[in-house]
Design an enzyme around this catalytic site. Structure first.
Site, PDB file in Angstrom:
ATOM      1  N   GLY A 153     -26.894 -11.625 -32.473  1.00 26.92           N
ATOM      2  CA  GLY A 153     -27.683 -11.169 -33.607  1.00 26.92           C
ATOM      3  C   GLY A 153     -27.766 -12.250 -34.658  1.00 26.92           C
ATOM      4  CG  ASN A 156     -28.107  -7.503 -32.605  1.00 30.27           C
ATOM      5  OD1 ASN A 156     -26.970  -7.064 -32.785  1.00 30.27           O
ATOM      6  ND2 ASN A 156     -28.888  -7.859 -33.592  1.00 30.27           N
ATOM      7  CD  GLU A 188     -28.603  -4.892 -35.465  1.00 31.35           C
ATOM      8  OE1 GLU A 188     -27.455  -4.576 -35.852  1.00 31.35           O
ATOM      9  OE2 GLU A 188     -29.340  -5.685 -36.077  1.00 31.35           O
ATOM     10  CG  PHE A 211     -25.986   1.615 -47.804  1.00 32.82           C
ATOM     11  CD1 PHE A 211     -25.718   2.927 -48.180  1.00 32.82           C
ATOM     12  CD2 PHE A 211     -26.560   1.377 -46.561  1.00 32.82           C
ATOM     13  CE1 PHE A 211     -26.001   3.980 -47.328  1.00 32.82           C
ATOM     14  CE2 PHE A 211     -26.840   2.434 -45.707  1.00 32.82           C
ATOM     15  CZ  PHE A 211     -26.559   3.731 -46.091  1.00 32.82           C
TER      16      PHE A 211
END
Ligand code: ADP
Ligand code: MG
Length: 156
Positions: free
Chosen positions: A17, A31, A81, A111
């Site tokens: 990834g 991934n 993923e 987030f």
């Protein structure tokens, strides 16, 4: 529904990834290669899904799957993923990962902190585990997709 055609069966190679994986948080995500991502219906909603996963011809485990816009491709392509809810002895880059996606948990979110991300993922995992224990989902764990010998596997 977030994905029109559930259950969605998919298999392909695990690639590196963007290195910014969540391994430090204890939530590594395997991934899929660009080819596998491109084989998904283009209208697939981003967000968090749950289902079953199997590395090579190993055991079938519960998983949470994230489909999100991929910053590596300036957010015009997606990444897919899989976090397998199991502790592996070693990494499995280059191996074939088989998954079946069974349901949708939530949309993609940003987030404000790693702590907030981490606790959301923990909740996703708990929700995935609960759903997957339902008989209708448990039966997919035994699907031939995961158990046929390599030579008889169709490439979905
Ligand atoms: P990357 O950015 O290369 O995807 P990650 O930090 O997301 O790095 O780690 C993903 C890698 O960790 C996977 O490709 C796999 O080889 C390994 N791995 C080990 N345990 C797991 C697990 N339970 N679920 C997913 N990947 C795992
Ligand atoms: Mg990853």
């Amino acid at each position: 529904a977030a994905m029109r055609h559930l259950p969605y069966f998919c298999r392909g190679e695990v690639v590196k990834g963007f290195g910014k994986g969540c391994k430090e948080l204890g939530i590594p995500t395997a991934n899929f290669s660009k080819q596998v991502v491109e084989s998904f219906p283009s209208n697939t909603s981003t967000g968090i899904y749950y289902g079953w996963a199997c590395v090579r011809n190993g055991d079938v485990h519960k998983m949470v799957l994230s489909i999100k816009w991929n910053p590596v491709y300036k957010n015009i392509k997606k990444s897919v993923e899989t976090h397998i809810i199991h502790t592996f002895k070693a990494d499995f880059y280059g191996e074939i990962l088989s998954i079946v996606i069974l349901g949708y948990i939530r949309s993609e979110k940003n987030f404000s902190s790693l702590e907030a991300l981490f606790s959301a993922v923990q909740e996703d995992i708990e929700e995935a585990k609960r759903h997957l224990d339902l008989p209708e989902h448990l039966k997919l764990k035994e699907d031939n997709f995961f158990h046929l010998p390599e030579s008889k596997r169709a490439n979905h």
